[in-house]
Design an enzyme around this catalytic site. Structure first.
Site, PDB file in Angstrom:
ATOM      1  N   ARG A  64       0.817  -1.215   0.000  1.00 17.62           N
ATOM      2  CA  ARG A  64       0.000   0.000   0.000  1.00 17.62           C
ATOM      3  C   ARG A  64       0.852   1.268   0.000  1.00 17.62           C
ATOM      4  NH1 ARG A  64      -3.663   2.536   4.534  1.00 17.62           N
ATOM      5  NH2 ARG A  64      -5.292   3.569   3.303  1.00 17.62           N
ATOM      6  N   HIS A  68       0.408   4.603  -2.319  1.00 17.85           N
ATOM      7  CA  HIS A  68       0.216   5.949  -1.775  1.00 17.85           C
ATOM      8  C   HIS A  68       1.377   6.877  -2.131  1.00 17.85           C
ATOM      9  CE1 HIS A  68      -3.187   5.183   1.362  1.00 17.85           C
ATOM     10  NE2 HIS A  68      -3.403   4.566   0.217  1.00 17.85           N
ATOM     11  N   ASN A  96      -3.801   8.386   5.100  1.00 17.78           N
ATOM     12  CA  ASN A  96      -2.612   7.820   5.765  1.00 17.78           C
ATOM     13  C   ASN A  96      -2.654   7.889   7.286  1.00 17.78           C
ATOM     14  OD1 ASN A  96      -1.344   7.233   3.299  1.00 17.78           O
ATOM     15  ND2 ASN A  96      -0.431   9.282   3.173  1.00 17.78           N
ATOM     16  N   HIS A 195      -6.393  -5.523  -2.604  1.00 17.68           N
ATOM     17  CA  HIS A 195      -7.222  -5.712  -1.403  1.00 17.68           C
ATOM     18  C   HIS A 195      -7.504  -7.198  -1.137  1.00 17.68           C
ATOM     19  CE1 HIS A 195      -8.877  -1.289  -1.169  1.00 17.68           C
ATOM     20  NE2 HIS A 195      -7.573  -1.374  -1.007  1.00 17.68           N
TER      21      HIS A 195
END
Ligand code: HEM
Ligand SMILES: *[C@@H]1O[C@H](CO)[C@@H](O)[C@H](O)[C@H]1NC(C)=O
Ligand SMILES: *[C@@H]1O[C@H](CO)[C@@H](O)[C@H](O)[C@H]1NC(C)=O
Ligand SMILES: *[C@@H]1O[C@H](CO)[C@@H](O)[C@H](O)[C@H]1NC(C)=O
Ligand SMILES: *[C@@H]1O[C@H](CO)[C@@H](O)[C@H](O)[C@H]1NC(C)=O
Ligand SMILES: *[C@@H]1O[C@H](CO)[C@@H](O)[C@H](O)[C@H]1NC(C)=O
Ligand SMILES: *[C@@H]1O[C@H](CO)[C@@H](O)[C@H](O)[C@H]1NC(C)=O
Ligand SMILES: *[C@@H]1O[C@H](CO)[C@@H](O)[C@H](O)[C@H]1NC(C)=O
Length: 320
Positions: A64, A68, A96, A195
């Protein structure tokens, strides 16, 4: 003879040119550290393996972080910068804050890279390699990581809030946020297959289990046992029930049964333009892996700093 000789050399040229385009897609290259830091890949791989052995979830957290990082002004390590007097970094941006994790693992790996080849391997590349190694460790596809990204000297909380879609987003909003990065709907549906691993907090799925109708009733009911209407904000649930630490296609299978954890997850199978892609991935692991591989390389190519732009940060948390 002369003509066929010319054809031959022209062909060789075309093949070589094609191969070099492949290797330097987006100015990055799979061989970037081959002579300057030959152990770079193995150092990151060992660090990732040790971190996941210690805590299985870390594989998800590292994957992840790369996402990001890339969505906010390109893959430039900006997500790793701590706040300074000059800027508020991305760590407290809504997607975050109390959520992004793995920063200590990144620090440990970076320290080992610095020991082996000081000032050579960027934090942005570290994240790209760690994302691949985490995926592979948890049973997902492998790919050759393009390298040569340099690190930013600035970060932006506002840009993180604007660029990373929240879990309350509808399908068209998520499509737009991926399109803004040059990623198609197909890239989006393949990438969100990430996911298949990891966890989300009550605060991220509360609206979906109380307010939405496109959710399996017993699934919603069981989640309400741990995630009340108010409180327990940080209680965690699996993004992919049953196999939360195995990189498989069951995330998509869950969507077919209306068992997506986040509102945004279920949007990908809700009667819209992406239903067919979810159906196809739910049926075919090798297709999911093939498309995931292609799309994550594309994501890793978003606006890299190359040449003399940016810097190679010594400590990923601060500008040199
Ligand atoms: C499509 C848009 C996306 C949305 C709205 C979204 C949103 C979220 C949210 C809300 C969480 C839980 C955060 C928390 O509660 O602390 C999460 C977790 C996660 N996301 Fe996404 N995400 C998206 C796409 C992606 C993509 C493209 C990737 C990677 C390629 C990714 C990888 C992950 C992983 C691995 C986790 C689990 C992290 C952990 O357990 O530490 N997500 N995401
Ligand atoms: C191992 O994981 C735990 C969380 O489960 C964490 O608190 C600890 O710092 C980790 N140790 C190392 C060496 O990474
Ligand atoms: C960082 O970027 C912001 C805008 O994104 C800018 O206003 C600020 O001056 C920059 N700070 C530094 C130290 O470069
Ligand atoms: C981040 O989370 C902390 C702890 O929950 C909170 O105090 C702070 O206000 C949050 N920061 C932002 C910018 O939302
Ligand atoms: C989707 O969300 C966007 C942004 O929140 C909103 O402007 C738009 O009207 C929504 N579209 C649909 C179809 O609900
Ligand atoms: C659900 O919808 C209601 C009414 O629109 C809203 O007040 C509430 O904040 C939403 N979320 C939850 C968790 O109930
Ligand atoms: C809060 O979460 C815990 C599980 O972590 C659960 O046992 C408890 O029932 C939850 N509290 C409420 C009020 O839902
Ligand atoms: C699954 O996808 C692979 C890779 O695209 C393809 O070669 C194969 O034919 C597909 N299998 C089925 C059963 O559709």
């Amino acid at each position: 003879m002369a003509a066929s000789g010319f054809c031959f050399y022209f062909l060789v040229f075309l093949v070589a040119f094609g191969a070099s385009l492949e290797a330097t897609n987006g100015q990055l290259s799979t061989e970037f550290y081959k002579s300057t830091c030959p152990k770079a890949l193995s150092i990151v791989q060992e660090g990732v393996a040790a971190a996941i052995k210690n805590e299985t979830r870390m594989g998800a957290s590292l994957l992840r972080l790369h996402f990001h990082d890339c969505f906010v002004n390109g893959c430039d390590g900006s997500v790793l910068l701590d706040d300074t007097a000059n800027f508020v970094g991305e760590k407290t941006a809504i997607p975050n804050n109390n959520s992004a994790r793995g920063f200590n693992v990144v620090d440990d790996i970076k320290a080992k890279l610095e020991e082996s080849c000081p000032g050579v391997v960027s934090c942005a590349d570290l994240l790209a390699i760690a994302a691949r190694d985490s995926t592979v460790y948890l049973g997902g596809p492998s790919w050759k990581v393009r390298l040569g990204r340099r690190d930013s000297t600035n970060a932006s909380k506002a840009a993180a809030d604007a660029s990373i879609p929240p879990p309350t987003s509808n399908l068209s909003a998520i499509i737009s946020s991926f399109a803004a990065q040059g990623l198609s709907s197909k890239d989006m549906v393949a990438l969100v297959g990430a996911h298949t691993i990891g966890l989300a907090r009550c605060t991220s799925f509360r609206d979906h289990i109380y307010n939405d109708t496109d959710i399996d009733k017993s699934f919603a009911k069981s989640l309400r046992q741990i995630c009340p209407k108010t409180g327990n904000d940080s209680v965690l649930a699996d993004l992919d029930l049953k196999t939360p630490f195995s990189f498989d296609k069951l995330y998509y299978t869950n969507l077919l049964k209306k068992k997506g954890l986040l509102h945004s997850d279920q949007e990908f199978f809700s009667g819209g333009s992406t239903d067919q892609m979810v159906n196809t991935f739910a049926k075919n692991t090798s297709l999911f892996f093939k498309d995931f591989r292609k799309s994550i390389v594309k994501m890793g190519n978003i606006k890299p700093l190359t040449g003399s732009a940016g810097q190679i940060r010594i400590n990923c948390r601060r500008v040199n």
